[in-house]
Design a protein around this motif. Structure first.
Motif, PDB file in Angstrom:
ATOM      1  N   GLY A 168      47.362  48.274  35.473  1.00 56.35           N
ATOM      2  CA  GLY A 168      47.156  46.692  35.703  1.00 56.35           C
ATOM      3  C   GLY A 168      46.858  46.573  37.136  1.00 56.35           C
ATOM      4  O   GLY A 168      46.105  45.819  37.360  1.00 56.35           O
ATOM      5  N   MET A 169      47.625  47.243  37.873  1.00 58.05           N
ATOM      6  CA  MET A 169      47.360  47.100  39.357  1.00 58.05           C
ATOM      7  C   MET A 169      45.960  47.465  39.819  1.00 58.05           C
ATOM      8  O   MET A 169      45.316  46.805  40.384  1.00 58.05           O
ATOM      9  N   LEU A 170      45.709  48.643  39.362  1.00 56.04           N
ATOM     10  CA  LEU A 170      44.385  49.191  39.567  1.00 56.04           C
ATOM     11  C   LEU A 170      43.235  48.185  39.066  1.00 56.04           C
ATOM     12  O   LEU A 170      41.917  47.974  39.612  1.00 56.04           O
ATOM     13  N   ALA A 171      43.312  47.811  37.680  1.00 53.31           N
ATOM     14  CA  ALA A 171      42.210  46.865  37.285  1.00 53.31           C
ATOM     15  C   ALA A 171      42.094  45.693  37.874  1.00 53.31           C
ATOM     16  O   ALA A 171      41.012  45.110  38.079  1.00 53.31           O
ATOM     17  N   ALA A 172      43.303  45.019  38.384  1.00 57.26           N
ATOM     18  CA  ALA A 172      43.155  43.926  39.107  1.00 57.26           C
ATOM     19  C   ALA A 172      42.417  44.100  40.537  1.00 57.26           C
ATOM     20  O   ALA A 172      41.667  43.196  41.032  1.00 57.26           O
ATOM     21  N   GLN A 173      42.799  45.139  41.164  1.00 54.56           N
ATOM     22  CA  GLN A 173      42.052  45.523  42.286  1.00 54.56           C
ATOM     23  C   GLN A 173      40.723  45.842  41.938  1.00 54.56           C
ATOM     24  O   GLN A 173      39.723  45.358  42.932  1.00 54.56           O
ATOM     25  N   MET A 174      40.289  46.351  41.097  1.00 48.75           N
ATOM     26  CA  MET A 174      38.899  46.637  40.789  1.00 48.75           C
ATOM     27  C   MET A 174      38.105  45.138  40.412  1.00 48.75           C
ATOM     28  O   MET A 174      37.080  45.294  40.975  1.00 48.75           O
ATOM     29  N   VAL A 175      38.619  44.444  39.871  1.00 50.23           N
ATOM     30  CA  VAL A 175      38.315  43.153  39.714  1.00 50.23           C
ATOM     31  C   VAL A 175      37.822  42.651  41.126  1.00 50.23           C
ATOM     32  O   VAL A 175      36.417  41.875  41.481  1.00 50.23           O
ATOM     33  N   GLY A 176      38.786  42.467  42.017  1.00 49.35           N
ATOM     34  CA  GLY A 176      38.550  41.856  43.349  1.00 49.35           C
ATOM     35  C   GLY A 176      37.519  42.698  44.132  1.00 49.35           C
ATOM     36  O   GLY A 176      36.669  41.939  44.801  1.00 49.35           O
ATOM     37  N   THR A 177      37.468  43.813  44.000  1.00 55.09           N
ATOM     38  CA  THR A 177      36.460  44.584  44.708  1.00 55.09           C
ATOM     39  C   THR A 177      35.106  44.671  44.125  1.00 55.09           C
ATOM     40  O   THR A 177      34.177  44.334  44.868  1.00 55.09           O
ATOM     41  N   HIS A 178      35.001  44.456  42.765  1.00 54.30           N
ATOM     42  CA  HIS A 178      33.872  44.136  42.447  1.00 54.30           C
ATOM     43  C   HIS A 178      33.103  42.703  42.760  1.00 54.30           C
ATOM     44  O   HIS A 178      31.928  42.647  43.123  1.00 54.30           O
ATOM     45  N   HIS A 179      34.062  41.697  42.615  1.00 49.80           N
ATOM     46  CA  HIS A 179      33.410  40.374  43.033  1.00 49.80           C
ATOM     47  C   HIS A 179      33.477  40.038  44.588  1.00 49.80           C
ATOM     48  O   HIS A 179      32.259  39.509  45.061  1.00 49.80           O
ATOM     49  N   ALA A 180      33.943  41.068  45.537  1.00 45.88           N
ATOM     50  CA  ALA A 180      33.695  41.020  46.638  1.00 45.88           C
ATOM     51  C   ALA A 180      32.557  41.854  47.361  1.00 45.88           C
ATOM     52  O   ALA A 180      31.686  41.194  47.798  1.00 45.88           O
ATOM     53  N   ALA A 181      32.059  42.602  46.476  1.00 45.26           N
ATOM     54  CA  ALA A 181      30.747  43.370  46.909  1.00 45.26           C
ATOM     55  C   ALA A 181      29.682  42.468  46.148  1.00 45.26           C
ATOM     56  O   ALA A 181      28.734  42.315  46.933  1.00 45.26           O
ATOM     57  N   LEU A 182      29.893  41.803  45.040  1.00 45.99           N
ATOM     58  CA  LEU A 182      28.769  40.888  44.574  1.00 45.99           C
ATOM     59  C   LEU A 182      28.671  39.650  45.798  1.00 45.99           C
ATOM     60  O   LEU A 182      27.363  39.473  45.881  1.00 45.99           O
ATOM     61  N   ASP A 183      29.895  39.167  46.238  1.00 47.56           N
ATOM     62  CA  ASP A 183      29.656  38.087  47.144  1.00 47.56           C
ATOM     63  C   ASP A 183      28.903  38.533  48.581  1.00 47.56           C
ATOM     64  O   ASP A 183      27.795  37.935  49.021  1.00 47.56           O
ATOM     65  N   CYS A 184      28.994  39.824  48.986  1.00 46.15           N
ATOM     66  CA  CYS A 184      28.296  40.371  50.019  1.00 46.15           C
ATOM     67  C   CYS A 184      27.028  40.617  49.827  1.00 46.15           C
ATOM     68  O   CYS A 184      26.049  40.404  50.554  1.00 46.15           O
ATOM     69  N   LEU A 185      26.467  41.138  48.562  1.00 46.77           N
ATOM     70  CA  LEU A 185      24.841  41.152  48.044  1.00 46.77           C
ATOM     71  C   LEU A 185      24.443  39.775  48.116  1.00 46.77           C
ATOM     72  O   LEU A 185      23.251  39.620  48.565  1.00 46.77           O
ATOM     73  N   ARG A 186      25.305  38.765  47.490  1.00 46.33           N
ATOM     74  CA  ARG A 186      24.484  37.338  47.523  1.00 46.33           C
ATOM     75  C   ARG A 186      24.242  36.907  48.886  1.00 46.33           C
ATOM     76  O   ARG A 186      23.252  36.207  49.263  1.00 46.33           O
ATOM     77  N   MET A 187      25.258  37.128  49.863  1.00 46.51           N
ATOM     78  CA  MET A 187      25.192  36.590  51.186  1.00 46.51           C
ATOM     79  C   MET A 187      24.054  37.275  51.834  1.00 46.51           C
ATOM     80  O   MET A 187      23.269  36.764  52.662  1.00 46.51           O
ATOM     81  N   ALA A 188      23.881  38.549  51.411  1.00 40.98           N
ATOM     82  CA  ALA A 188      22.521  39.200  52.002  1.00 40.98           C
ATOM     83  C   ALA A 188      21.264  38.910  51.723  1.00 40.98           C
ATOM     84  O   ALA A 188      20.257  39.093  52.223  1.00 40.98           O
TER      85      ALA A 188
END
Length: 204
Positions: free
Chosen positions: A85-105
């Motif tokens: 459960g902890m890993l799954a939540a972290q993976m969701v946060g990491t995924h969305h953070a990466a998408l945000d960086c790609l959007r800003m780029a």
């Protein structure tokens, strides 16, 4: 009878006493807290929602859609215990953070340094996501397993097989690992006999 001090954790009288449990077991936290499954699910949803960036420029419907998408990603990982459960939540946060960086780029009109920084952050986050996925697979027993053989005893007339053993087919049926090893040993034994077979030399 001593009155409980304000802020002191007290047991729910409706819960069983811990003295009835074996010495190596303890009551779960829920036995001391007045909580239910709905509260736990709400807290889980809030924790995942806080990992998703929701700009004010998005409408309420768009924000809800983004939150629903994050929850779908979490549920798709199907965590079965606390660690997953902890890993799954972290993976969701990491995924969305990466998408945000790609959007800003991808925002037009920015400097090269700004775009380069966003892409580098996205690269680090995607690498972190890969590590998290590998950790989840390893925990679930899906990681690559390595067997190290430290001692091999080969008696006279025997041969050892060193290396990976690939399981092929015999008469259209898949071979088990035992059959595959026996097949390799038969081939090796035949080759050794051919090498030891004396050759006739013609006299001139």
């Amino acid at each position: 009878m001593r009155q409980p001090v304000e802020g002191e954790m007290t047991k729910n009288p409706s819960k069983p006493e811990s003295a009835a449990l074996p010495s190596h077991e303890v009551l779960p936290v829920r036995a001391y807290l007045d909580i239910n499954e709905v509260d736990l699910e709400t807290q889980k949803m809030n924790e995942i929602a806080q990992l998703v960036r929701l700009p004010d420029s998005l409408s309420k419907a768009e924000q809800n859609t983004r939150l629903a998408r994050a929850l779908d990603l979490y549920e798709s990982l199907a965590p079965t215990d606390g660690l997953e459960g902890m890993l799954a939540a972290q993976m969701v946060g990491t995924h969305h953070a990466a998408l945000d960086c790609l959007r800003m780029a991808a925002v037009p009109g920015q400097t090269f340094a700004s775009r380069d920084m966003n892409l580098k952050h996205a690269q680090k986050l995607m690498a972190l996501y890969t590590q998290q996925m590998a950790a989840l697979n390893k925990h679930r027993g899906k990681g690559q397993q390595k067997v190290t053989v430290e001692h091999v005893n080969v008696h006279a007339g025997g041969q050892a097989v060193v290396g990976n053993v690939e399981m092929g087919k015999r008469n259209g049926k898949a071979l088990s690992k035992t059959d595959a090893i026996a097949e390799v040993q038969n081939v090796s034994s035949s080759s050794a006999k051919q090498q030891q077979k004396p050759t006739k030399c013609k006299r001139r």
